[in-house]
Design a protein around this motif. Sequence first.
Motif, short mmCIF file in Angstrom:
data_model
loop_
_atom_site.label_atom_id
_atom_site.label_comp_id
_atom_site.label_asym_id
_atom_site.label_seq_id
_atom_site.Cartn_x
_atom_site.Cartn_y
_atom_site.Cartn_z
N ILE A 94 0.83 -1.20 0.00
CA ILE A 94 0.00 0.00 0.00
C ILE A 94 0.87 1.26 0.00
O ILE A 94 0.63 2.21 -0.76
CB ILE A 94 -0.93 0.00 1.23
CG1 ILE A 94 -1.98 -1.12 1.11
CG2 ILE A 94 -1.65 1.35 1.37
CD1 ILE A 94 -2.80 -1.35 2.35
N VAL A 95 1.90 1.26 0.85
CA VAL A 95 2.73 2.46 1.00
C VAL A 95 3.66 2.68 -0.19
O VAL A 95 3.77 3.80 -0.70
CB VAL A 95 3.55 2.38 2.31
CG1 VAL A 95 4.56 3.53 2.40
CG2 VAL A 95 2.63 2.40 3.52
N PHE A 96 4.32 1.59 -0.65
CA PHE A 96 5.37 1.76 -1.66
C PHE A 96 4.91 1.49 -3.09
O PHE A 96 5.46 2.06 -4.03
CB PHE A 96 6.55 0.86 -1.32
CG PHE A 96 7.31 1.31 -0.11
CD1 PHE A 96 8.22 2.35 -0.18
CD2 PHE A 96 7.10 0.71 1.13
CE1 PHE A 96 8.90 2.78 0.95
CE2 PHE A 96 7.78 1.13 2.25
CZ PHE A 96 8.69 2.17 2.17
N LYS A 97 3.91 0.64 -3.28
CA LYS A 97 3.47 0.32 -4.64
C LYS A 97 2.19 1.06 -5.02
O LYS A 97 2.13 1.70 -6.07
CB LYS A 97 3.26 -1.19 -4.78
CG LYS A 97 4.55 -1.99 -4.69
CD LYS A 97 4.29 -3.48 -4.90
CE LYS A 97 5.59 -4.29 -4.81
NZ LYS A 97 5.35 -5.74 -5.00
N ASP A 98 1.16 0.97 -4.18
CA ASP A 98 -0.12 1.62 -4.51
C ASP A 98 -0.02 3.13 -4.36
O ASP A 98 -0.37 3.88 -5.28
CB ASP A 98 -1.23 1.07 -3.61
CG ASP A 98 -1.44 -0.42 -3.81
OD1 ASP A 98 -0.96 -0.96 -4.83
OD2 ASP A 98 -2.07 -1.06 -2.94
#
Length: 238
Positions: A94-98
């Motif tokens: 969630i933090v790094f990809k989305d």
Amino acid sequence: MKLQRLMSLTRKALQEYEMIEDGDKICVGVSGGKDSLALLKSLHGIKRFYPKKYELCAISVDLGFGIQNFDKITDYCNEMEIPLYIVKTEIGDIVFKDRKEKSPCSLCAKMRKGALNEKAKELGCNKIAYAHHKDDIIETLMLSLIFESRIHTFSPVTYLDRMQLTLIRPLMYVNERDVIGFANKYELPVAKNPCPADGYTKRQYVKELLSKMNHDNPGCKDRMFTAILSGNISGFHL
């Protein structure tokens, strides 16, 4: 640092700030880092003779990077007969990809705390012990001054109204260098931080700044901590 000294400083914080009451069920958020492993060891040791009786459990949040190994943490908790609960999440994605956060620490911390709080409530805990030490308290003050234009750091005891949970910070009198010494002396199963942003944060910048200040002005950090205790900052007292 020997275990006895760590327990003594932990007990000082517990007593001075009345962190524990009879019948408390306390969970320790265990990341696999030196601080949380040392806190768990200390609270386990104190539990045997502390006048106020409490239960202890550990919670680890799996950030979903796929590279966290909880085997050593599990063995560590089993040795002390402390139940360990692992909460699986997709925080990393969630933090790094989305979201592709450029400054990921705030969101990641908020989500980790949310997952920890929810699991603690599910287990019937009324308190969560965070492993923030003296250096963390000073660094947070500096972060607030430099980046937020305010004089603030987290309190030894914080009550979360919405969750009906109390946060306690029993390592508040312990220096980070002593935690490092303790971890080395007792060969704690410290796991490497899996976060891609590790070492490239504002906190790391402040940590290095304070290290230089303390080198140039010996005792500077201790004086800053004394100022926090006596400076009318909410939650603190001498």
